[in-house]
Design a protein around this motif. Structure first.
Motif, PDB file in Angstrom:
ATOM      1  N   TYR A 185      -6.901   3.082  -6.363  1.00  0.00           N
ATOM      2  CA  TYR A 185      -5.928   4.009  -5.813  1.00  0.00           C
ATOM      3  C   TYR A 185      -6.616   5.327  -5.471  1.00  0.00           C
ATOM      4  CZ  TYR A 185      -2.818   0.679  -8.136  1.00  0.00           C
ATOM      5  OH  TYR A 185      -2.198  -0.465  -8.553  1.00  0.00           O
ATOM      6  N   ARG A 193      -7.689  -3.184  -8.806  1.00  0.00           N
ATOM      7  CA  ARG A 193      -6.910  -2.283  -7.972  1.00  0.00           C
ATOM      8  C   ARG A 193      -7.604  -0.931  -7.892  1.00  0.00           C
ATOM      9  NH1 ARG A 193      -5.338  -5.937  -6.118  1.00  0.00           N
ATOM     10  NH2 ARG A 193      -3.335  -6.998  -6.226  1.00  0.00           N
ATOM     11  N   ASN A 231      -1.716  -3.600  -2.327  1.00  0.00           N
ATOM     12  CA  ASN A 231      -0.851  -3.573  -3.505  1.00  0.00           C
ATOM     13  C   ASN A 231       0.581  -3.788  -3.029  1.00  0.00           C
ATOM     14  OD1 ASN A 231       0.224  -3.170  -6.064  1.00  0.00           O
ATOM     15  ND2 ASN A 231       0.292  -0.957  -5.824  1.00  0.00           N
ATOM     16  N   GLU A 246       0.859  -1.189   0.000  1.00  0.00           N
ATOM     17  CA  GLU A 246       0.000   0.000   0.000  1.00  0.00           C
ATOM     18  C   GLU A 246       0.891   1.233   0.000  1.00  0.00           C
ATOM     19  OE1 GLU A 246      -3.904   0.081  -0.082  1.00  0.00           O
ATOM     20  OE2 GLU A 246      -2.780  -1.373  -1.220  1.00  0.00           O
ATOM     21  N   VAL A 251     -13.355  -3.809  -3.413  1.00  0.00           N
ATOM     22  CA  VAL A 251     -12.117  -3.298  -2.822  1.00  0.00           C
ATOM     23  C   VAL A 251     -12.463  -2.113  -1.933  1.00  0.00           C
ATOM     24  CG1 VAL A 251      -9.914  -2.176  -3.284  1.00  0.00           C
ATOM     25  CG2 VAL A 251     -10.676  -4.070  -4.724  1.00  0.00           C
ATOM     26  N   ASN A 265      -6.587  -6.898  -0.182  1.00  0.00           N
ATOM     27  CA  ASN A 265      -6.523  -6.062  -1.389  1.00  0.00           C
ATOM     28  C   ASN A 265      -5.385  -5.053  -1.340  1.00  0.00           C
ATOM     29  OD1 ASN A 265      -8.812  -6.971  -3.042  1.00  0.00           O
ATOM     30  ND2 ASN A 265     -10.031  -6.304  -1.286  1.00  0.00           N
ATOM     31  N   ARG A 278      -7.208  -8.774 -11.985  1.00  0.00           N
ATOM     32  CA  ARG A 278      -6.969  -8.226 -10.658  1.00  0.00           C
ATOM     33  C   ARG A 278      -7.511  -6.800 -10.599  1.00  0.00           C
ATOM     34  NH1 ARG A 278      -1.117  -8.307  -9.625  1.00  0.00           N
ATOM     35  NH2 ARG A 278      -1.489 -10.540  -9.708  1.00  0.00           N
ATOM     36  N   LYS A 303     -11.029   0.992   0.706  1.00  0.00           N
ATOM     37  CA  LYS A 303      -9.912   1.814   1.135  1.00  0.00           C
ATOM     38  C   LYS A 303     -10.371   2.767   2.231  1.00  0.00           C
ATOM     39  CE  LYS A 303      -6.859   0.485  -2.023  1.00  0.00           C
ATOM     40  NZ  LYS A 303      -5.524  -0.059  -1.756  1.00  0.00           N
ATOM     41  N   GLU A 347      -2.612  -9.658  -0.800  1.00  0.00           N
ATOM     42  CA  GLU A 347      -3.202  -9.236  -2.067  1.00  0.00           C
ATOM     43  C   GLU A 347      -4.655  -9.695  -2.203  1.00  0.00           C
ATOM     44  OE1 GLU A 347       0.160  -7.663  -4.723  1.00  0.00           O
ATOM     45  OE2 GLU A 347      -1.881  -8.104  -5.278  1.00  0.00           O
TER      46      GLU A 347
END
Length: 261
Positions: A149, A147, A121, A29, A253, A119, A145, A255, A115
């Motif tokens: 950000y 991802r 990176n 991360e 995912v 989740n 996959r 965050k 991963e």
């Protein structure tokens, strides 16, 4: 034989972490973790000591015993046990291909767990090379996959949250994604109790025509979105992204971010 050699190497690595000058770094991360002795490549079966990940502030743990840890992240828990592939969680129970191991009283977790379950990176910061692909649990066969950000993890009330959504095709073959409408994804913002405060798609109208998007081998599909944060109060929040493809089941995912006055 190969596994035995790897276990022996891990024992050497653990012993070296606190005694040899830093020679390489791994970035998990937004945290850089220093290591003194690690493999030449990071793969799904690369193991990292859980205490290093905790020290980096990536998650918290509840140590039940030397052989059992509970990982706490984003109001979710994952119960890990030495040499046990089953991971019990409040989300759903899933199996790891590479179970946690205990070596020299150090509890090690695989990159597959970081991963595929959290989740995260995981990538090389300095001193190593990455292979073409790191496996995931339930999507490894599809070579896709997901991802997400964020432009930051701390914001002011009048800032904008910028998201980059990327679907990576790590295989060599082209993959076709089918969507039953023009909507490709949804974005939720939740409070610390898991309550949905915002849904990106709730005020939008999407055409209902079936759409197919092909992602070439070793390529990716990307989306960008921006959300005004002035509709939220000061506090800690979680942004969750889900992909609405009809023929692939992506895990959402999540965050974490914080808004300050």
């Amino acid at each position: 034989m190969r596994k035995e050699i790897k276990i022996i190497f891990l024992a050497m690595a653990i012993a070296a972490i606190f005694s040899i000058s830093v020679s390489a770094q791994i970035r998990v991360e937004n945290r850089t973790i220093d290591f003194d002795l690690i493999p030449d490549q990071i793969t799904a079966d690369t193991y990292l000591p859980i205490e290093k990940l905790v020290d980096a502030g990536l998650f918290e743990v509840d140590k039940v015993s030397n052989n059992r840890y509970i990982v706490l992240k984003n109001n979710n828990y994952y119960i890990l046990q030495n040499n046990q592939q089953l991971v019990r969680s409040n989300l759903r129970n899933r199996n790891l291909k590479y179970a946690p191991v205990v070596i020299n009283q150090h509890f090690l977790v695989s990159v597959e767990f970081l991963e595929g379950f959290l989740n995260f990176n995981v990538r090389v910061e300095k001193g190593l090379t990455m292979p073409d692909r790191i496996g995931r649990d339930d999507q490894i066969e599809e070579n896709l996959r997901l991802r997400v950000y964020l432009n930051d993890d701390e914001f002011r009330i009048y800032d904008k949250l910028q998201l980059s959504i990327e679907i990576m095709n790590t295989g060599r073959d082209d993959i076709n994604l089918r969507f039953n409408s023009a909507q490709k994804y949804n974005i939720y913002i939740k409070n610390r109790f898991g309550r949905v405060l915002y849904s990106w798609a709730s005020d939008k109208i999407f055409s209902q025509a079936v759409q197919n998007i092909e992602i070439e081998g070793r390529d990716s599909l990307s989306f960008e979105e921006e959300i005004d944060l002035n509709q939220f109060r000061e506090g800690r929040y979680y942004v969750e992204v889900e992909i609405t493809a009809a023929n692939y089941d992506f895990d959402p995912v999540e965050k974490e971010f914080k808004i300050e006055d």
